[in-house]
Enzyme design. Structure first.
Site, PDB file in Angstrom:
ATOM      1  N   ARG A 157       0.828  -1.218   0.000  1.00 31.96           N
ATOM      2  CA  ARG A 157       0.000   0.000   0.000  1.00 31.96           C
ATOM      3  C   ARG A 157       0.857   1.261   0.000  1.00 31.96           C
ATOM      4  O   ARG A 157       0.616   2.197  -0.768  1.00 31.96           O
ATOM      5  CB  ARG A 157      -0.908   0.015   1.234  1.00 31.96           C
ATOM      6  CG  ARG A 157      -1.952  -1.095   1.291  1.00 31.96           C
ATOM      7  CD  ARG A 157      -2.789  -0.938   2.550  1.00 31.96           C
ATOM      8  NE  ARG A 157      -3.778  -1.975   2.719  1.00 31.96           N
ATOM      9  CZ  ARG A 157      -3.572  -3.113   3.384  1.00 31.96           C
ATOM     10  NH1 ARG A 157      -2.392  -3.334   3.938  1.00 31.96           N
ATOM     11  NH2 ARG A 157      -4.528  -4.014   3.505  1.00 31.96           N
ATOM     12  N   ILE A 158       1.873   1.284   0.883  1.00 31.83           N
ATOM     13  CA  ILE A 158       2.692   2.492   1.007  1.00 31.83           C
ATOM     14  C   ILE A 158       3.589   2.662  -0.209  1.00 31.83           C
ATOM     15  O   ILE A 158       3.665   3.739  -0.805  1.00 31.83           O
ATOM     16  CB  ILE A 158       3.521   2.453   2.303  1.00 31.83           C
ATOM     17  CG1 ILE A 158       2.596   2.473   3.519  1.00 31.83           C
ATOM     18  CG2 ILE A 158       4.485   3.635   2.354  1.00 31.83           C
ATOM     19  CD1 ILE A 158       3.301   2.219   4.839  1.00 31.83           C
ATOM     20  N   ASP A 177       9.481  -6.298  -5.930  1.00 28.85           N
ATOM     21  CA  ASP A 177       8.770  -6.977  -4.856  1.00 28.85           C
ATOM     22  C   ASP A 177       8.625  -8.436  -5.263  1.00 28.85           C
ATOM     23  O   ASP A 177       8.427  -8.738  -6.451  1.00 28.85           O
ATOM     24  CB  ASP A 177       7.387  -6.350  -4.643  1.00 28.85           C
ATOM     25  CG  ASP A 177       6.821  -6.633  -3.250  1.00 28.85           C
ATOM     26  OD1 ASP A 177       6.869  -7.809  -2.829  1.00 28.85           O
ATOM     27  OD2 ASP A 177       6.329  -5.692  -2.613  1.00 28.85           O
ATOM     28  N   MET A 208       9.741  -2.136   3.227  1.00 27.56           N
ATOM     29  CA  MET A 208       9.774  -3.555   3.546  1.00 27.56           C
ATOM     30  C   MET A 208       9.372  -3.762   5.001  1.00 27.56           C
ATOM     31  O   MET A 208       9.553  -2.877   5.843  1.00 27.56           O
ATOM     32  CB  MET A 208      11.184  -4.111   3.346  1.00 27.56           C
ATOM     33  CG  MET A 208      11.847  -3.691   2.048  1.00 27.56           C
ATOM     34  SD  MET A 208      11.252  -4.614   0.658  1.00 27.56           S
ATOM     35  CE  MET A 208      12.234  -6.096   0.831  1.00 27.56           C
ATOM     36  N   PRO A 209       8.879  -4.943   5.339  1.00 30.90           N
ATOM     37  CA  PRO A 209       8.556  -5.231   6.740  1.00 30.90           C
ATOM     38  C   PRO A 209       9.813  -5.538   7.554  1.00 30.90           C
ATOM     39  O   PRO A 209      10.877  -5.835   6.988  1.00 30.90           O
ATOM     40  CB  PRO A 209       7.659  -6.472   6.645  1.00 30.90           C
ATOM     41  CG  PRO A 209       8.122  -7.159   5.395  1.00 30.90           C
ATOM     42  CD  PRO A 209       8.501  -6.063   4.445  1.00 30.90           C
ATOM     43  N   ALA A 236      10.656   3.128   6.571  1.00 30.62           N
ATOM     44  CA  ALA A 236      10.000   1.852   6.866  1.00 30.62           C
ATOM     45  C   ALA A 236      10.390   1.372   8.264  1.00 30.62           C
ATOM     46  O   ALA A 236       9.708   1.680   9.243  1.00 30.62           O
ATOM     47  CB  ALA A 236      10.370   0.819   5.800  1.00 30.62           C
ATOM     48  N   ARG A 237      11.496   0.654   8.364  1.00 30.42           N
ATOM     49  CA  ARG A 237      11.958   0.130   9.643  1.00 30.42           C
ATOM     50  C   ARG A 237      13.458   0.351   9.772  1.00 30.42           C
ATOM     51  O   ARG A 237      14.219   0.135   8.826  1.00 30.42           O
ATOM     52  CB  ARG A 237      11.650  -1.365   9.772  1.00 30.42           C
ATOM     53  CG  ARG A 237      10.172  -1.671   9.945  1.00 30.42           C
ATOM     54  CD  ARG A 237       9.679  -1.237  11.329  1.00 30.42           C
ATOM     55  NE  ARG A 237       8.271  -1.510  11.541  1.00 30.42           N
ATOM     56  CZ  ARG A 237       7.297  -0.642  11.351  1.00 30.42           C
ATOM     57  NH1 ARG A 237       7.579   0.579  10.914  1.00 30.42           N
ATOM     58  NH2 ARG A 237       6.042  -0.965  11.590  1.00 30.42           N
ATOM     59  N   ASP A 261      13.948   8.341   8.354  1.00 28.49           N
ATOM     60  CA  ASP A 261      12.859   8.611   9.294  1.00 28.49           C
ATOM     61  C   ASP A 261      12.890   7.614  10.438  1.00 28.49           C
ATOM     62  O   ASP A 261      12.255   7.832  11.467  1.00 28.49           O
ATOM     63  CB  ASP A 261      11.502   8.532   8.580  1.00 28.49           C
ATOM     64  CG  ASP A 261      10.345   8.868   9.515  1.00 28.49           C
ATOM     65  OD1 ASP A 261      10.329   9.997  10.039  1.00 28.49           O
ATOM     66  OD2 ASP A 261       9.480   8.006   9.734  1.00 28.49           O
ATOM     67  N   GLU A 266      16.604   3.317  17.676  1.00 31.44           N
ATOM     68  CA  GLU A 266      15.774   4.452  18.096  1.00 31.44           C
ATOM     69  C   GLU A 266      14.921   4.178  19.328  1.00 31.44           C
ATOM     70  O   GLU A 266      14.407   5.111  19.950  1.00 31.44           O
ATOM     71  CB  GLU A 266      14.856   4.887  16.958  1.00 31.44           C
ATOM     72  CG  GLU A 266      13.761   3.897  16.635  1.00 31.44           C
ATOM     73  CD  GLU A 266      12.868   4.333  15.476  1.00 31.44           C
ATOM     74  OE1 GLU A 266      11.726   3.878  15.426  1.00 31.44           O
ATOM     75  OE2 GLU A 266      13.315   5.118  14.627  1.00 31.44           O
ATOM     76  N   HIS A 298      10.855   9.126  13.294  1.00 30.78           N
ATOM     77  CA  HIS A 298       9.730   8.228  12.998  1.00 30.78           C
ATOM     78  C   HIS A 298       8.429   9.015  12.845  1.00 30.78           C
ATOM     79  O   HIS A 298       7.368   8.622  13.344  1.00 30.78           O
ATOM     80  CB  HIS A 298       9.599   7.180  14.104  1.00 30.78           C
ATOM     81  CG  HIS A 298       9.087   5.862  13.614  1.00 30.78           C
ATOM     82  ND1 HIS A 298       9.661   4.666  13.957  1.00 30.78           N
ATOM     83  CD2 HIS A 298       8.058   5.543  12.804  1.00 30.78           C
ATOM     84  CE1 HIS A 298       9.005   3.667  13.394  1.00 30.78           C
ATOM     85  NE2 HIS A 298       8.027   4.184  12.683  1.00 30.78           N
TER      86      HIS A 298
END
Length: 334
Positions: A157-158, A177, A208-209, A236-237, A261, A266, A298
């Protein structure tokens, strides 16, 4: 029905108040800014579900106590759920829900903004202006976004919304992907391998997750394959990026800049105010100080729309599980 709500921030209070007014059959017996842990776990006694937004894992004792109390669901007000022990919750018969989509556009806007900030050398120019240096020099010469190729890794989605915004500004967008998205196919061009995307892109943005296979996906080898003078964006992460590798890439000139971000360490700092005591993490201080890094704590998601959707999404998922045992947002055993 009784719920305990943890990690409540000031920015969430308006949305929480509105939800309570619209759902008077639900009794929220605990509202606290505290995170859930073994020292305050007695607060969930007598409740049916827990709605929370942790940024650190809690102890096994919390899961044990939740099982003892008959808690049916832990509902996180976030998309990410990697800090929770899903296998233990499966064993204890506790459902875990998330909010998978709260505002892809918020994050996409941030990614585009950060990319433009870096590509147009805004931070460097502002630093020069502070010193009353108004000259035009090659080091602040910019490229137009429509001349760049943007590579999107992860086209859910993002990632798809990110691609849509870049596409609308005239950039050529590539995507990678494992699972191709039919919607994204109308906006970007898929490549067969990640290496192809890395080598062709002027801008790479990660979506990505946080799974162990992707830990430090961006490392020295990844950056060495990138085009010279390229831009890396991570909204993302934090665990996806080896921060030391990014610093080396910037120092070598391989990277023009990075928009971070999220930061891999963090959790001790975000979202907290350290303005009075300072920070001890030298790497975090480095990424804050550098002119070629845009660091934000974040906050890519942080819009009024996203906050409303996160609060409502977390609460609604908890209610669904308690009422029916089901929710489209369950992330452990269905």
């Amino acid at each position: 029905m009784k719920l305990a709500v943890f990690n409540i921030r000031d920015d969430e209070k308006k949305a929480l108040k509105q939800w309570k007014e619209n759902n008077k059959e639900v009794d929220i017996v605990v509202e606290t800014s505290e995170g859930l842990n073994k020292s305050n776990m007695q607060l969930i006694k007598g409740t049916d579900g827990v709605v929370l937004a942790q940024n650190k894992p809690f102890e096994k004792e919390v899961y044990d106590y939740a099982k003892e109390q008959g808690i049916k669901v832990f509902a996180t007000r976030s998309a990410g759920f990697d800090i929770y022990d899903l296998s233990l919750m499966d064993e204890y018969g506790i459902k875990m829900t998330n909010v998978p989509s709260y505002s892809p556009n918020a994050i996409a806007e941030h990614v585009v903004t950060t990319t433009l900030y870096i590509s147009r050398n805004i931070k460097k120019i502002m630093k020069r202006v502070e010193k009353h240096n108004f000259s035009w020099k090659p080091e602040i010469l910019s490229r137009e976004l429509r001349t760049l190729k943007v590579g999107v890794i992860g086209t859910g989605r993002i990632g798809t919304q990110v691609a849509k915004l870049f596409n609308s500004l005239g950039a050529e967008v590539l995507g990678y992907d494992i699972y191709k998205n039919d919607v994204a196919k109308n906006i970007l061009t898929y490549v067969d391998t990640m290496d192809e995307l890395i080598k062709q892109s002027d801008v790479i943005t990660l979506h990505m997750p946080a799974i162990k296979e992707y830990h430090h996906l961006v490392n020295d080898e990844f950056i060495s394959k990138m085009k010279d003078n390229s831009i890396l964006i991570n909204a993302a992460r934090g665990m996806l990026v080896d921060t030391k590798a990014v610093i080396k890439g910037l120092d070598s000139g391989k990277l023009l800049g990075a928009g971070l971000d999220v930061y891999e360490n963090e959790a001790d700092y975000v979202p907290k105010d350290f303005s009075k005591q300072g920070i001890k993490d030298s790497m975090l201080q480095t990424i804050i100080d550098r002119e070629d890094i845009i660091y934000t704590p974040h906050t890519a998601f942080y819009t009024t729309t996203a906050i409303e959707n996160l609060v409502e999404g977390g609460l609604e998922s908890a209610v669904d599980v308690i009422k029916t045992g089901k929710s489209d947002n369950i992330v452990n055993s269905k």
